[in-house]
Design an enzyme around this catalytic site. Structure first.
Site, PDB file in Angstrom:
ATOM      1  N   ARG A   1      -7.455 101.952  55.402  1.00  0.00           N
ATOM      2  CA  ARG A   1      -7.936 100.761  56.116  1.00  0.00           C
ATOM      3  C   ARG A   1      -6.803  99.936  56.708  1.00  0.00           C
ATOM      4  O   ARG A   1      -6.898  99.448  57.834  1.00  0.00           O
ATOM      5  CB  ARG A   1      -8.793  99.906  55.170  1.00  0.00           C
TER       6      ARG A   1
ATOM      7  N   LYS B   1      -1.537  81.936  72.703  1.00  0.00           N
ATOM      8  CA  LYS B   1      -2.831  81.956  72.011  1.00  0.00           C
ATOM      9  C   LYS B   1      -2.939  83.255  71.212  1.00  0.00           C
ATOM     10  O   LYS B   1      -3.635  84.195  71.580  1.00  0.00           O
ATOM     11  CB  LYS B   1      -3.974  81.814  73.012  1.00  0.00           C
TER      12      LYS B   1
ATOM     13  N   LYS C   1       2.799  70.721  80.756  1.00  0.00           N
ATOM     14  CA  LYS C   1       1.363  70.920  80.912  1.00  0.00           C
ATOM     15  C   LYS C   1       0.619  69.599  81.089  1.00  0.00           C
ATOM     16  O   LYS C   1       1.228  68.534  81.067  1.00  0.00           O
ATOM     17  CB  LYS C   1       0.828  71.685  79.692  1.00  0.00           C
TER      18      LYS C   1
ATOM     19  N   GLU D   1       2.792  72.704  85.319  1.00  0.00           N
ATOM     20  CA  GLU D   1       1.367  72.932  85.524  1.00  0.00           C
ATOM     21  C   GLU D   1       0.784  71.851  86.428  1.00  0.00           C
ATOM     22  O   GLU D   1       1.057  70.663  86.247  1.00  0.00           O
ATOM     23  CB  GLU D   1       0.646  72.927  84.179  1.00  0.00           C
TER      24      GLU D   1
ATOM     25  N   ASP E   1      -3.613  75.525  87.227  1.00  0.00           N
ATOM     26  CA  ASP E   1      -4.548  75.639  86.108  1.00  0.00           C
ATOM     27  C   ASP E   1      -5.968  75.249  86.521  1.00  0.00           C
ATOM     28  O   ASP E   1      -6.206  74.154  87.030  1.00  0.00           O
ATOM     29  CB  ASP E   1      -4.086  74.744  84.958  1.00  0.00           C
TER      30      ASP E   1
END
Length: 277
Positions: A102, A136, A168, A196, A217
């Site tokens: 596994r 992410k 950002k 951004e 964005d």
């Protein structure tokens, strides 16, 4: 920019932690029921079309459980395989193969899943537009996930917050955009600067400043096309914001240089693989 380092020690330590997670505190109590001397030969097969990755992690899982197990790789990492393809053969003590099974499949299916989805985006975007991953990622396995992106033909974005400046929306909401860019320029020390913007007014505000990349964005295709046309002579251009397999081709056709896609690391479906005795 940080580089992927999948050294033998890194792979060994990563797999060792995964095995400890599976075997603590009392080992595999079910596989212990199998006779100790039984030797089997097992086929590792893909149940779907995929880009395969993670074979060294799988091999290490079996080796850590029993270094007498023979793990013979038939397809290299990055190989495109069809449903039913033989990926590897495993031969050795039945009980020990079952113990490692596994953990080995978890690494293979996850890495292959990211590589496969990345490759789907890459094909749709075309040769002139790069598909990039983001931060992410699942905590503690970012290097592995970014390795998987590379297998699928994608490009690694920054690995951590020290790699480059990425100004950002929330940075901009907390300060003045031109001041932030100017401070980044004064403190860049060889690092890239990405800014951004989410509208054309913001873009015009920063035009002429010496940074590297404009990140558009969540802009609609019409405004993105205009923005790319304005910025392309002076900056690298990038698009982001919930871009998926249905929209990526349309976004790429705007002429943008890069498209960043968070879903290739945070939401890729595991590839269905199996061990067949």
């Amino acid at each position: 920019m940080s580089k992927i380092k999948l050294s033998k020690d890194f792979i060994r330590n990563t797999v060792k932690r995964a095995l400890n997670e599976d075997l603590y505190p009392s080992g595999d109590i079910t596989s212990s029921l199998v006779k100790n001397n039984k030797v089997i030969k097992v086929k590792l097969l893909s149940n779907q079309n995929a880009v395969i990755g993670g074979l060294l992690f799988a091999k290490q899982a079996f080796d850590l459980v029993d270094n007498k197990i023979k793990f013979s790789i038939k397809k290299k990492d990055g190989s495109v395989v069809k449903k039913g393809s033989l990926i590897a053969t495993i031969e050795g003590n039945a009980k020990n193969i079952l113990i490692a099974e596994r953990v080995a499949l978890n690494f293979l299916s996850h890495i292959s899943g990211i590589a496969t989805k990345t490759n789907q985006f890459v094909k749709l975007a075309g040769k002139k537009c790069k598909i990039c991953c983001t931060r992410k990622t699942i905590p503690n396995i970012r290097v592995i996930q970014k390795y998987a992106v590379k297998l699928g033909g994608g490009t690694n974005h920054r690995f951590n917050l020290s790699d480059e400046f990425l100004i950002k929306d929330n940075h901009i909401a907390s300060s003045n955009i031109k001041d932030l860019v100017s401070l980044a320029i004064n403190n860049k020390k060889g690092r890239k600067i990405t800014v951004e913007v989410d509208n054309l007014k913001q873009l015009k505000t920063i035009m002429g400043l010496k940074f590297n990349t404009v990140l558009f964005d969540n802009m609609n295709v019409k405004n993105l096309r205009i923005g790319v046309k304005i910025a392309k002579k002076y900056y690298e251009t990038e698009a982001s914001g919930n871009i998926n397999l249905k929209t990526v081709k349309r976004i790429a056709k705007t002429g943008v240089d890069r498209i960043s896609v968070g879903s290739i690391t945070h939401s890729s479906t595991a590839i269905d693989l199996k061990l067949e005795i």
